[in-house]
Scaffold this motif. Structure first.
Motif, PDB file in Angstrom:
ATOM      1  N   ALA A   1       0.830  -1.208   0.000  1.00  0.00           N
ATOM      2  CA  ALA A   1       0.000   0.000   0.000  1.00  0.00           C
ATOM      3  C   ALA A   1       0.861   1.254   0.000  1.00  0.00           C
ATOM      4  N   LEU A   2       0.476   2.203  -0.837  1.00  0.00           N
ATOM      5  CA  LEU A   2       1.158   3.491  -0.823  1.00  0.00           C
ATOM      6  C   LEU A   2       0.668   4.286   0.379  1.00  0.00           C
ATOM      7  N   GLN A   3       1.578   5.061   0.995  1.00  0.00           N
ATOM      8  CA  GLN A   3       1.161   5.944   2.081  1.00  0.00           C
ATOM      9  C   GLN A   3       0.959   7.330   1.492  1.00  0.00           C
ATOM     10  N   THR A   4      -0.260   7.664   1.160  1.00  0.00           N
ATOM     11  CA  THR A   4      -0.510   8.970   0.552  1.00  0.00           C
ATOM     12  C   THR A   4      -0.419  10.037   1.622  1.00  0.00           C
ATOM     13  N   ARG A   5       0.254  11.118   1.263  1.00  0.00           N
ATOM     14  CA  ARG A   5       0.423  12.194   2.248  1.00  0.00           C
ATOM     15  C   ARG A   5      -0.950  12.810   2.563  1.00  0.00           C
ATOM     16  N   GLU A   6      -1.697  13.010   1.483  1.00  0.00           N
ATOM     17  CA  GLU A   6      -3.083  13.501   1.654  1.00  0.00           C
ATOM     18  C   GLU A   6      -3.949  12.292   1.987  1.00  0.00           C
ATOM     19  N   PRO A   7      -4.551  12.238   3.193  1.00  0.00           N
ATOM     20  CA  PRO A   7      -5.309  11.027   3.544  1.00  0.00           C
ATOM     21  C   PRO A   7      -6.542  10.849   2.651  1.00  0.00           C
ATOM     22  N   ILE A   8      -6.771   9.617   2.283  1.00  0.00           N
ATOM     23  CA  ILE A   8      -7.979   9.301   1.498  1.00  0.00           C
ATOM     24  C   ILE A   8      -9.141   9.200   2.479  1.00  0.00           C
ATOM     25  N   PRO A   9     -10.197   9.959   2.245  1.00  0.00           N
ATOM     26  CA  PRO A   9     -11.317   9.903   3.197  1.00  0.00           C
ATOM     27  C   PRO A   9     -11.920   8.503   3.250  1.00  0.00           C
ATOM     28  N   THR A  10     -12.413   8.159   4.395  1.00  0.00           N
ATOM     29  CA  THR A  10     -13.142   6.886   4.438  1.00  0.00           C
ATOM     30  C   THR A  10     -14.478   7.101   3.752  1.00  0.00           C
TER      31      THR A  10
END
Lengths: 298, 298
Positions: free
Chosen positions: B257-266
């Motif tokens: 899994a990539l750790q996106t700096r901008e969190p992906i909303p649930t």
DNA sequence: TAATGATATAGATCCTCTCTATGGAAGTCT
DNA sequence: AGACTTCCATAGAGAGGATCTATATCATTA
């Protein structure tokens, strides 16, 4: 406990989708319908309708129930229609038994009238001797029998219908004997033409003879009235027959009645029915017609 | 007016041929039976029973009626049995709609449990996108749908079921990028593997990107989760998937899994049902099971 | 917001079914 | 024959449930 009336109310409500209209159709008020549906739902433990803003709608469970309730009530309807038909004599059957001459000379005219008035009633007619008819009656295979009296049977109810007078008839060959009365002794010197052994008519005539200390040698023994008269006409001897059944032949001068010095007793034709149980409405009606008809034709 | 209860009493009496016994069977007294029969006879205008010395016997008309009444009540019985089955969930059907991944990862375990507990309930499962499911629901072709939220529709009722977290996953080839967090801008330089155009997941990811003023050129567009992960594993790029749905592959080290700096909303998966009308008992039970199951599996 | 068209509820009433008690008829057993 | 049994019918009282009226409530619509 389940109340069948609730199903009737359910049925109307389901079909109309509206308690108020169902109430109207059932001639009751809307709260009564509401109450009944509620009872039914409580008793079945299932919600049958969704209450919508404009009426009610069956739930899935309600729809499932409706299928059965519809069929159930359609059978009740059919049953009530059937009963109505039976009551109005537009359905059902009339089962009668009688012997040949009675059918031809007594039954047929009344049967014609009955059939004209009740064309939807199926007529089942069985020809047979009095003893046959008794058995068929007791077995429940016919509803009503026309029999020669006396008929003694604890299981049967016999009503007198009409009296008949028997006589001996001869053809042209023996015409001279009919000019004046004749003694029984002399008469049985003529060859006798009688119905076959088992018939009640045969029993009757033999009993009459033996009551006078006489006995006949039967010369010709036949099983139908038509044949008896045929043989009598041709001069074979004296036939024992019911007077009114040979009326035409007497008037036409084809047959001649002997005047027996010793009078032949009259005997009766009666209507026999089972003592237990009741007559069908149809049989009842026919019985009425029979008695009425024969009273007017006196 | 005709009372259906009289028919019930008629039926029992006819079968037993005895008012007293019928009364017993119906848990009422003999005079009550006598009364009901009398009412029915009066209303129908026909005698239904002959009163014999030891009990009663159907008249011909009564027998005719019995045939219909028997059938009528057997349908009522069948209907009541059906309702009982539906109530006890030993009959009927459960109609659900969901998309492929949800079916596989959320629905299936609960469905197994449901089927084990209610083996007589027929399960009708339809796979489709959220929009398909919405239509099927509104058309009444399914009872219950699992959909991605938000789903705005006045006709539907949507309950939140559980939150899901999406992520981008890559194969061995891009593993190095997963060591530290990555900006969205950098991430979309990797070829993107997304679900096809109409899916709500696709709409979700695109909305997330555009909220950051970004736009992606989609490289590979597939219509199933399995294919997406397959391509990702083989190093074709980054696939947008629900985290828990690829848990196994992540643990097995096949995906990362990539750790996106901008969190992906649930986002949420919810249970959708029609707003009008009520759920079948079965659908209700299944819904309960779904929510209970997912609460214990938190 | 008022009006309309539904269903639900409450309480009173009335009717109908049910009950008890008894009579009567038909068979059955001494 | 007379006592007994079994079963249905009837009468009259009573109870309980279905029905009614009146009113509340809710959703929709103008």
């Amino acid at each position: 406990m389940m109340n069948m009336e609730w199903y009737r109310i359910f049925l109307h409500t389901a079909k109309l989708g509206n308690l108020t209209k169902a109430a109207h159709e059932l001639h009751i008020t809307q709260p009564s319908v509401s109450y009944a549906i509620k009872q039914l739902e409580a008793e079945l433990g299932v919600k049958l309708f969704d209450r919508m803003s404009k009426g009610v709608a069956l739930t899935t469970e309600g729809s499932a129930l409706l299928e059965y309730v519809e069929k159930s009530f359609s059978f009740i309807d059919a049953g009530e229609n059937k009963i109505r038909s039976l009551r109005e004599l537009t359905a059902g059957e009339l089962r009668i038994g009688a012997n040949g001459p009675v059918i031809k000379h007594l039954l047929l005219p009344v049967l014609d009238q009955f059939h004209a008035e009740h064309p939807d009633v199926r007529i089942r007619l069985t020809q047979g001797k009095t003893s046959d008819i008794r058995n068929r009656l007791k077995e429940g295979r016919i509803d009503l029998g026309l029999v020669h009296l006396p008929l003694l049977d604890d299981d049967l109810n016999v009503d007198h219908l009409l009296a008949i007078q028997d006589c001996f008839v001869v053809g042209q060959a023996y015409r001279s004997l009919t000019k004046q009365s004749i003694s029984t002794e002399d008469m049985i010197k003529i060859p006798l033409l009688l119905l076959s052994q088992e018939s009640s008519t045969r029993a009757f005539v033999e009993q009459w003879l033996s009551s006078q200390g006489l006995h006949s040698e039967v010369d010709i023994e036949l099983s139908s009235l038509d044949m008896l008269t045929e043989f009598a006409q041709r001069g074979y001897g004296a036939a024992f027959v019911t007077h009114s059944f040979v009326q035409d032949l007497l008037e036409q001068g084809k047959l001649f009645a002997l005047q027996t010095r010793e009078p032949i007793p009259t005997r009766s034709v009666g209507i026999a029915t089972r003592r237990v149980g009741s007559l069908t409405l149809i049989a009842n009606r026919f019985k009425e017609m029979l008695t009425a008809d024969l009273n007017t034709n006196l």
